[in-house]
Design a protein around this motif. Structure first.
Motif, short mmCIF file in Angstrom:
data_model
loop_
_atom_site.label_atom_id
_atom_site.label_comp_id
_atom_site.label_asym_id
_atom_site.label_seq_id
_atom_site.Cartn_x
_atom_site.Cartn_y
_atom_site.Cartn_z
N VAL A 60 0.84 -1.21 0.00
CA VAL A 60 0.00 0.00 0.00
C VAL A 60 0.87 1.25 0.00
N VAL A 61 1.88 1.26 0.85
CA VAL A 61 2.77 2.43 0.92
C VAL A 61 3.49 2.64 -0.40
N VAL A 62 3.99 1.56 -0.99
CA VAL A 62 4.72 1.69 -2.26
C VAL A 62 3.78 2.21 -3.35
N TRP A 63 2.56 1.66 -3.41
CA TRP A 63 1.65 2.11 -4.46
C TRP A 63 1.24 3.56 -4.25
N CYS A 64 1.07 3.98 -3.01
CA CYS A 64 0.73 5.38 -2.76
C CYS A 64 1.88 6.31 -3.11
N LEU A 65 3.11 5.84 -2.94
CA LEU A 65 4.26 6.62 -3.39
C LEU A 65 4.23 6.78 -4.91
N VAL A 66 3.87 5.70 -5.61
CA VAL A 66 3.80 5.76 -7.07
C VAL A 66 2.71 6.73 -7.51
N THR A 67 1.53 6.62 -6.91
CA THR A 67 0.41 7.48 -7.31
C THR A 67 0.65 8.94 -6.91
N THR A 68 1.42 9.16 -5.84
CA THR A 68 1.79 10.53 -5.49
C THR A 68 2.75 11.11 -6.52
N ALA A 69 3.69 10.29 -6.97
CA ALA A 69 4.65 10.76 -7.98
C ALA A 69 3.96 11.09 -9.30
N THR A 70 2.88 10.37 -9.62
CA THR A 70 2.16 10.60 -10.89
C THR A 70 0.92 11.45 -10.70
N SER A 71 0.76 12.05 -9.53
CA SER A 71 -0.46 12.77 -9.18
C SER A 71 -0.70 13.98 -10.09
N THR A 72 -1.97 14.31 -10.25
CA THR A 72 -2.34 15.52 -10.99
C THR A 72 -2.16 16.78 -10.16
N ASN A 73 -1.97 16.62 -8.84
CA ASN A 73 -1.68 17.75 -7.96
C ASN A 73 -0.80 17.22 -6.82
N ARG A 74 0.50 17.30 -7.04
CA ARG A 74 1.43 16.63 -6.14
C ARG A 74 1.40 17.20 -4.72
N ALA A 75 1.16 18.50 -4.58
CA ALA A 75 1.14 19.10 -3.23
C ALA A 75 0.03 18.48 -2.38
N LEU A 76 -1.16 18.33 -2.96
CA LEU A 76 -2.26 17.71 -2.23
C LEU A 76 -1.95 16.24 -1.93
N SER A 77 -1.35 15.54 -2.87
CA SER A 77 -1.07 14.12 -2.69
C SER A 77 -0.01 13.90 -1.62
N ILE A 78 0.97 14.78 -1.54
CA ILE A 78 1.99 14.63 -0.50
C ILE A 78 1.35 14.76 0.88
N ASP A 79 0.42 15.69 1.02
CA ASP A 79 -0.27 15.86 2.30
C ASP A 79 -1.06 14.60 2.66
N SER A 80 -1.74 14.00 1.68
CA SER A 80 -2.47 12.76 1.93
C SER A 80 -1.52 11.60 2.20
N LEU A 81 -0.37 11.61 1.53
CA LEU A 81 0.62 10.55 1.74
C LEU A 81 1.10 10.53 3.19
N ILE A 82 1.22 11.70 3.80
CA ILE A 82 1.63 11.76 5.21
C ILE A 82 0.64 11.00 6.09
N THR A 83 -0.65 11.20 5.81
CA THR A 83 -1.68 10.49 6.57
C THR A 83 -1.60 8.99 6.33
N ILE A 84 -1.36 8.58 5.09
CA ILE A 84 -1.25 7.15 4.77
C ILE A 84 -0.06 6.53 5.50
N LEU A 85 1.08 7.22 5.50
CA LEU A 85 2.26 6.71 6.20
C LEU A 85 2.00 6.62 7.70
N ALA A 86 1.30 7.62 8.25
CA ALA A 86 0.97 7.58 9.68
C ALA A 86 0.08 6.39 10.00
#
Length: 645
Positions: free
Chosen positions: A124-150
């Motif tokens: 899950v973490v790896v796939w979310c890293l991939v989708t964050t890297a390919t995101s249409t709005n990386r700033a928003l995705s990085i913020d959501s990624l922090i919650t996923i990692l937590a």
């Protein structure tokens, strides 16, 4: 806290009585994987040995999170959800720091083995890293990624702690659940509420407990309610009667919240429990269904009124009320998943694309399906669709796989031979109801996006998958130092670095956003005041507001409210170009009709009429009521531009 001895059940022998087993009655045994035969008494005595400092600290942090997250309130612009989310992140940061302490400890009793749930978490973490890297709005995705990692950190830490935890872990979780359930009951009955009196508190919408929204209350309580009922059936002695009362309180809290999806998830999970467990479970479930039926059939209850409205909507094909005006976000998320099937639009990016997709629904779906609030939905209110829209079909497959592992369909491990511990008995009975409840509640709610429901689901899921195989390792007093622990200097350096990094992360990811939230509340109040004052006083207030907003910028730059307030105060000062630039920056993190309206009106002051008409028409396509804010020729031009597309 969680590693304390279980509550002594009435009728059970004391610890001293176990030293002399009754004549002719051999103590219950268990066969270990290495072939050794041990008694449950020996395992229990071994498991109660003193844990390492880092392990005890992890227990304390996990327990504190369960007690604090569901009840914490703030005093800023966002009183309910943001403080809980920040505490959730802070808990994860502290757990990462303690993990470094554990890895560098000379004495450790927990073991870390390759398990299906850990492999899934990594995927899950790896796939979310991939989708964050390919995101249409990386700033928003990085913020959501922090919650996923937590969430991943808390889940793994709970799985590790479960090796030495008893049912007291569930007891701790139930404290905050009961507090919220009792409060929502009092609010629904109009007996007492801790919040100031307002027109909203006089209605059902005031029944929010400490979570801020009635639907959040039902979403939060449903999984713990099922856990309480399962323990009431599978436990013995005093614990059974205690959890009978807890189950009644939590089910009553769900009924008081009036959350229909939570009620459906509760009934579905209980039916699965009745069919998969025992006759006693079927009898308990039958009694609960009868009691809930009385609540549903009563027109005086919020749940009863809600079910009647739902039945009437079905009869009249009133999709707006049938789906609580959520069909447009459902269809928009479905279209996002269709357009981005592999990697989605990116974690946290549904709200960024919703406005454009909502406008694009017209002509593609029947008009009755599209009626609803002209608002920018921040969440889909369906985690199945939101996960698919934001992380693509592979992300949704991982979501379903997580439910499968939780239920035991996937990654099932062979249980130990011999008598089961109370924890294993509970976990095996709870796995299928847990998976059922999670699947159903995610159909019309979003527990994965809210801190309190997310935390209880992660905790109970981690306890379940760890306890269900009854394969918790036997602890030993022997030292098992890692290579890092053998070097005192390396261990001290790593621990120091972990402390410094944790302090910095908490300041940036928890303290700064909360400080910014407080500032936004003050600036909002002063901005409203400035609109009713003379130009001199309004100018002074606007300068103060901009200064404070600059201080809050680091913690709130992903909050549209920051940009709206900054632009408004620039308008008060006549700084029209800066206001237009601020609204343009706001559109980079959230596509909202009110931002287009504000920028359009500012562009009128700048003499950019064509650009202003374009902005106002964009807003009017999403929300036709925008036209009523305009007059004369401008209104006609905007209406013509809005209808031209």
């Amino acid at each position: 806290m969680w590693q304390n001895h279980p509550v002594r059940i009435s009728g059970e022998p004391t610890t001293n009585e176990h030293h002399e087993p009754r004549l002719g009655v051999p103590p219950p045994t268990r066969v270990r994987r290495d072939g050794a035969v041990t008694t449950i008494e020996q395992e229990s005595r071994t498991a109660k040995q003193r844990l390492a400092f880092a392990e005890r600290a992890i227990f304390a942090v996990l327990a504190a999170g369960l007690l604090v997250v569901p009840v914490i309130l703030g005093s800023g612009l966002d009183t309910f959800r943001l403080p809980k989310e920040l505490i959730f992140r802070g808990e994860a940061i502290v757990l990462v720091m303690l993990a470094v302490f554990w890895l560098t400890s000379r004495r450790r009793t927990w073991t870390f083995a390759r398990r299906p749930e850990f492999l899934l978490t990594a995927a899950v973490v790896v796939w979310c890293l991939v989708t964050t890297a390919t995101s249409t709005n990386r700033a928003l995705s990085i913020d959501s990624l922090i919650t996923i990692l937590a969430a991943a950190v808390i889940f793994i830490a709970t799985c590790m702690a479960a090796q030495a935890a008893t049912l007291i872990a569930v007891d701790v979780l139930m404290i905050a659940c009961c507090a919220n359930a009792i409060l929502v009951i009092l609010q629904e009955l109009k007996i007492w509420t801790p919040f100031p009196s307002s027109p909203e508190t006089a209605t059902h919408y005031g029944s929010v407990a400490l979570l801020g929204n009635a639907n959040d209350v039902g979403t939060y309580l449903v999984v713990p309610a099922i856990a309480a009922i399962v323990i009431a059936v599978t436990a013995r002695g005093l614990r059974r009667w205690i959890y009978t009362g807890v189950g009644i309180v939590l089910v009553a809290g769900i009924a008081a919240s009036g959350t229909r999806t939570a009620l459906g998830a509760l009934l579905a999970a209980l039916i699965v429990f009745a069919l998969s467990h025992s006759r006693r479970a079927a009898m308990v479930v039958g009694a609960i269904i009868i009691l809930l039926a009385l609540v549903i059939l009563s027109p005086s209850t919020s749940m009863g009124r809600g079910v009647r409205e739902l039945a009437e909507a079905v009869a009249h094909r009133d999709y707006q009320h049938l789906f609580s005006e959520r069909l447009p976000p459902f269809l928009s998320a479905l279209d996002m998943a269709r357009d981005h099937p592999l990697v989605g639009v990116g974690p946290g990016c549904f709200k960024y694309h919703y406005m454009a997709y909502r406008v694009g629904l017209r002509g593609r779906y029947p008009d009755p399906w599209l009626h609803g609030f002209a608002m920018n939905w921040g969440e889909v209110h369906n985690d199945h669709l939101q996960v698919a829209a934001e992380t693509g079909l592979p992300g949704y497959a991982l979501f379903l796989l997580a439910i499968g592992i939780g239920s035991g369909i996937v990654g099932r491990r062979r249980a130990r031979a011999g008598a089961s511990s109370p924890e294993a008995t509970f976990a095996r009975a709870f796995r299928w109801p847990l998976a059922t409840a999670l699947f159903v509640i995610c159909l019309a709610q979003f527990p994965l996006e809210i801190a309190a429901p997310r935390l209880v689901i992660l905790t109970l899921g981690a306890l379940c998958v760890t306890w269900s195989s009854d394969d918790r390792p036997l602890h030993s007093v022997r030292e098992h130092p890692s290579r890092l622990a053998q070097s005192l200097v390396a261990a001290l350096l790593l621990r120091t670095a972990a402390l410094v990094a944790a302090g910095y992360a908490i300041d940036q990811l928890c303290v700064a956003p909360y400080r910014g939230n407080l500032i936004l509340r003050e600036v909002t109040a002063r901005s409203l005041l400035a609109q009713s004052l003379d130009d001199r006083r309004a100018t002074e207030i606007a300068h103060t507001n901009l200064h404070d907003l600059d201080q809050a910028a680091s913690g709130r730059r992903l909050d549209p409210a920051w940009y709206l307030l900054y632009g408004t105060n620039c308008e008060i000062l006549g700084r029209w170009t800066e206001a237009a630039a601020t609204y343009t920056n706001a559109l980079r993190i959230d596509d909202r009709p009110e931002i287009y309206v504000n920028r359009g009106l500012v562009r009128l002051h700048l003499g950019q009429t064509d650009l202003a008409v374009s902005d106002l028409a964009t807003a009017a396509r999403f929300d036709p009521s925008v036209l009523y804010q305009l007059e004369g020729e401008l209104r006609a031009r905007v209406a013509a531009a809005a209808s031209s597309r």
